[in-house]
Motif scaffolding. Structure first.
Motif, PDB file in Angstrom:
ATOM      1  N   UNK A 317       0.835  -1.194   0.000  1.00  0.00           N
ATOM      2  CA  UNK A 317       0.000   0.000   0.000  1.00  0.00           C
ATOM      3  C   UNK A 317       0.874   1.250   0.000  1.00  0.00           C
ATOM      4  N   UNK A 318       1.929   1.227   0.822  1.00  0.00           N
ATOM      5  CA  UNK A 318       2.811   2.394   0.886  1.00  0.00           C
ATOM      6  C   UNK A 318       3.484   2.632  -0.465  1.00  0.00           C
ATOM      7  N   UNK A 319       3.961   1.540  -1.068  1.00  0.00           N
ATOM      8  CA  UNK A 319       4.618   1.679  -2.373  1.00  0.00           C
ATOM      9  C   UNK A 319       3.643   2.202  -3.405  1.00  0.00           C
ATOM     10  N   UNK A 320       2.405   1.660  -3.390  1.00  0.00           N
ATOM     11  CA  UNK A 320       1.451   2.026  -4.428  1.00  0.00           C
ATOM     12  C   UNK A 320       1.062   3.497  -4.336  1.00  0.00           C
ATOM     13  N   UNK A 321       1.326   4.117  -3.165  1.00  0.00           N
ATOM     14  CA  UNK A 321       1.039   5.550  -3.042  1.00  0.00           C
ATOM     15  C   UNK A 321       2.236   6.391  -3.462  1.00  0.00           C
ATOM     16  N   UNK A 322       3.274   5.732  -3.951  1.00  0.00           N
ATOM     17  CA  UNK A 322       4.425   6.471  -4.455  1.00  0.00           C
ATOM     18  C   UNK A 322       5.491   6.753  -3.418  1.00  0.00           C
ATOM     19  N   UNK A 323       5.434   6.061  -2.281  1.00  0.00           N
ATOM     20  CA  UNK A 323       6.465   6.297  -1.276  1.00  0.00           C
ATOM     21  C   UNK A 323       7.714   5.494  -1.600  1.00  0.00           C
TER      22      UNK A 323
END
Lengths: 417, 243
Positions: A317-323
């Motif tokens: 989820x964190x990655x998918x938000x561009x983090x």
């Protein structure tokens, strides 16, 4: 055929009062004997009077063991300490042992102990000689730090407690600056104040530091540094970059595999041999670094446990938000992982505090070390017990406070309802 | 019309098992595509390749003009443009719903906190849970959590939204509230790729249907044609089982 009817709801009216009286009588007998040295059953033959409390209590517990009596307190009692004959015996033994051990402890700690005086000769009682602690108290707190300069240590700790205390009452925004001050400014300010050498303060070499204040200094610095290093190592161990991963693993396994006492010895004795001539690193600093790295390895494994407990979905989820990696870890992963492992972190930090006495191997003496020194003073021989009981008590208070704090933190940070 | 997503000849293996076989797919802006197929057919893997939560080994994936590969520097930038909604919601349990939504805009898009929270509230209103903004995920029902997850993705103002079985973990009575939000989103003109078994939803919003089996795209057709006149036997069988 039974001589008496089995305890049940029908005979509850007679059995419970009789049973409770028997149990009370047995406890009273032990109590009176332990505290007043008077044997209630003295008129009986000695073997019988010795075992009588046990027999009476046992019968008493048997009589009140009524299943589903309908009386709540009686059911609770039966369920917890009187569920069968064996448990009834265990209960009686436990109660007797506690009662029996209270009077001698009271005697040693207070009733027969000596509190006033200035030397060992003032200790005339059979109990503890608290005069020892009183006379040496200053040394136990400050080690060999010069008396005239002790206000510097007091000031440093007063500032610390004041800042921490005030920070509980200020707004969230200000709190951030308080924490930054405590982590990045205060440690160095405090050390400068205590070591001196500038601002007109007399230089006090670290070999003179000692006692409880040194326990605090070492614990505080080690906790402060081992925590971030441990987190970095934990992340490193899970890194997808092989170089970082294997360096982290190697570091952790090396430090975890070596006893702290060996590490301390090496840091103080062997490490200087490898340094070029003329370079000198203070012994206390070397010891601090050794303890920090040692505990960081443990911390790393605790934190790794938390990282592994998080579901993969949180990372995704964190990655998918561009983090990116650092934002993901700082904002999403670590806050959750660290919260999960607060008990483990508290465990490690408690162990750290209790490991500080080991610095005696390099000649530094914190609280337990100073007590070790004092008890070998020719004028105060034989005071080991008082000294170590005192040390145990002080360490317990510190560690219990830390433990309570960690439990509060856990409760405060819990968002699952 | 230029394509916003292009997959050419994409192959992917998990160890020796090939999960994606020669996948070709093109998506134009504002198109809505629904992918269906039996479990293990590679549908989830396919959409997870589009924001590179999974890496493909062969072929090209081009998202909004940028090719995804090992050397892609700004994968975060692509991901910020591609919103994703997961089967298990994956909300951040340590943050309130509002913080869940405003966190990425603040830290990734560098918006000021106030503005990010305004955007978050707007999107929460859009999915009709603005009254739950200050609660934590654990206090919400499954349907509310999934809607919050959709709002969280929308707060990054993505060009594309990927949905990975968004209703599969929900109780039946909560599925509708999530599908309503998705229909609303589709009508607003969002480019969407949805992996789902909700065929009612597919019929209502999809431009194209894709049927996958054993890592391959078996059938690709306009929605009406797909349901009324499927070409392959495998698709017919699948549809007969789930409709």
């Amino acid at each position: 055929m039974n001589l008496i009817a089995k305890p049940s709801k029908d005979n509850i009216k007679t059995y419970v009062p009789v049973g409770l009286s028997l149990v009370s009588l047995s406890i009273l007998d032990v109590f009176v004997y332990a505290f007043f040295n008077f044997n209630l059953m003295g008129f009986l033959p000695s073997q019988l009077s010795y075992f009588l409390p046990l027999i009476l209590g046992f019968i008493g517990f048997y009589l009140i063991r009524i299943e589903f009596s309908g009386v709540r307190s009686l059911d609770v009692l039966n369920k917890n300490i009187n569920s069968n004959n064996f448990n009834a015996l265990l209960t009686l033994f436990t109660i007797f042992i506690i009662i029996k051990s209270i009077p001698p402890m009271l005697d040693w700690f207070i009733l027969e102990a000596n509190f006033v005086g200035n030397s060992k000769d003032d200790c005339t009682g059979d109990g503890a000689c608290w005069v020892f602690i009183k006379v040496w108290f200053n040394r136990f707190m400050y080690g060999l730090y010069p008396d005239a300069e002790q206000w510097r240590i007091n000031t440093a700790f007063l500032i610390l407690f004041a800042v921490v205390g005030v920070s509980f009452f200020v707004s969230e925004k200000l709190k951030k600056y308080f924490i930054l001050f405590l982590v990045f400014v205060f440690p160095f300010l405090g050390i400068k104040l205590i070591s001196g050498g500038s601002f007109g303060l007399e230089y006090v070499e670290s070999a003179a530091w000692g006692g409880l204040s040194l326990t605090f200094i070492i614990s505080a610095f080690a906790i402060l540094f081992c925590f971030p290093i441990g987190v970095i190592l934990a992340l490193g161990r899970r890194s997808s970059l092989p170089a970082i991963k294997y360096i982290s693993i190697g570091f952790i396994e090396l430090w975890r595999g070596v006893p702290l006492i060996t590490v301390l010895f090496m840091s103080a004795v062997m490490f200087p041999m490898f340094l070029p001539d003329g370079t000198f690193i203070d012994k206390l600093i070397r010891v601090l670094i050794a303890i920090t790295l040692f505990e960081a390895a443990y911390m790393a494994e605790v934190v790794r446990g938390g990282l592994q407990a998080l579901p993969k979905g949180q990372y995704e989820a964190a990655k998918s938000l561009g983090m990116g990696y650092w934002r993901m870890n700082a904002l999403i992963i670590l806050p959750q992982a660290l919260k999960l492992v607060i008990p483990g972190i508290a465990n490690t930090l408690l162990a750290l505090v209790k490991d500080t006495p080991l610095i005696f191997v390099v000649g530094l003496m914190e609280l337990a070390g100073m007590i070790g020194l004092a008890k070998t003073n020719p004028k105060w021989l034989g005071m080991a017990m008082e000294g170590y009981v005192f040390a145990g008590l002080v360490f317990w208070v510190i560690c219990y406070a830390m433990s309570r704090y960690s439990q509060n933190l856990e409760k405060k940070l819990s968002t699952e309802r | 019309m230029s394509k916003i997503i292009e997959l050419k000849n994409v192959n992917k293996w998990f160890d020796k098992f090939q999960v994606l076989k020669d996948i070709d797919l093109e998506v134009s802006p504002q198109e809505k595509i629904v992918i269906c197929g039996p479990s293990g057919s590679g549908k989830s893997t396919l959409i997870r390749c589009i924001n590179r939560l999974e890496e493909h080994q062969e072929g090209n994936i081009i998202v909004d003009g940028t090719e995804l590969s090992e050397s892609t520097k700004n994968i975060e930038k692509i991901r910020a443009e591609v919103g994703m909604v997961f089967q298990q919601f994956n909300l951040f349990p340590h943050l309130s719903i509002l913080d869940n939504c405003s966190l990425a805009p603040i830290w990734v898009k560098k918006l000021p906190k106030k503005q990010a929270e305004e955007i978050a509230m707007e999107n929460l209103k859009r999915v009709q849970i603005d009254d739950q903004a200050l609660k934590f995920p654990g206090q919400l029902s499954g349907g509310q959590q999934q809607r919050a997850a959709i709002a969280r993705a929308l707060c990054m103002e993505p060009k594309i939204m990927l949905f990975d079985e968004p209703t599969s973990a929900l109780d039946p009575e909560m599925i509708k509230e999530v599908l309503d939000v998705m229909v609303d989103l589709a009508k607003g003109g969002m480019t969407m790729i949805v992996v789902t078994h909700e065929m009612g939803f597919a019929k209502e919003v999809a431009d194209y249907m894709i049927f996958m089996d054993e890592g391959k795209i078996v059938e690709r057709a306009k929605t009406k044609e797909f349901f009324e006149n499927p070409k392959s036997e495998r698709t017919k069988l699948f549809l007969s089982q789930i409709l």
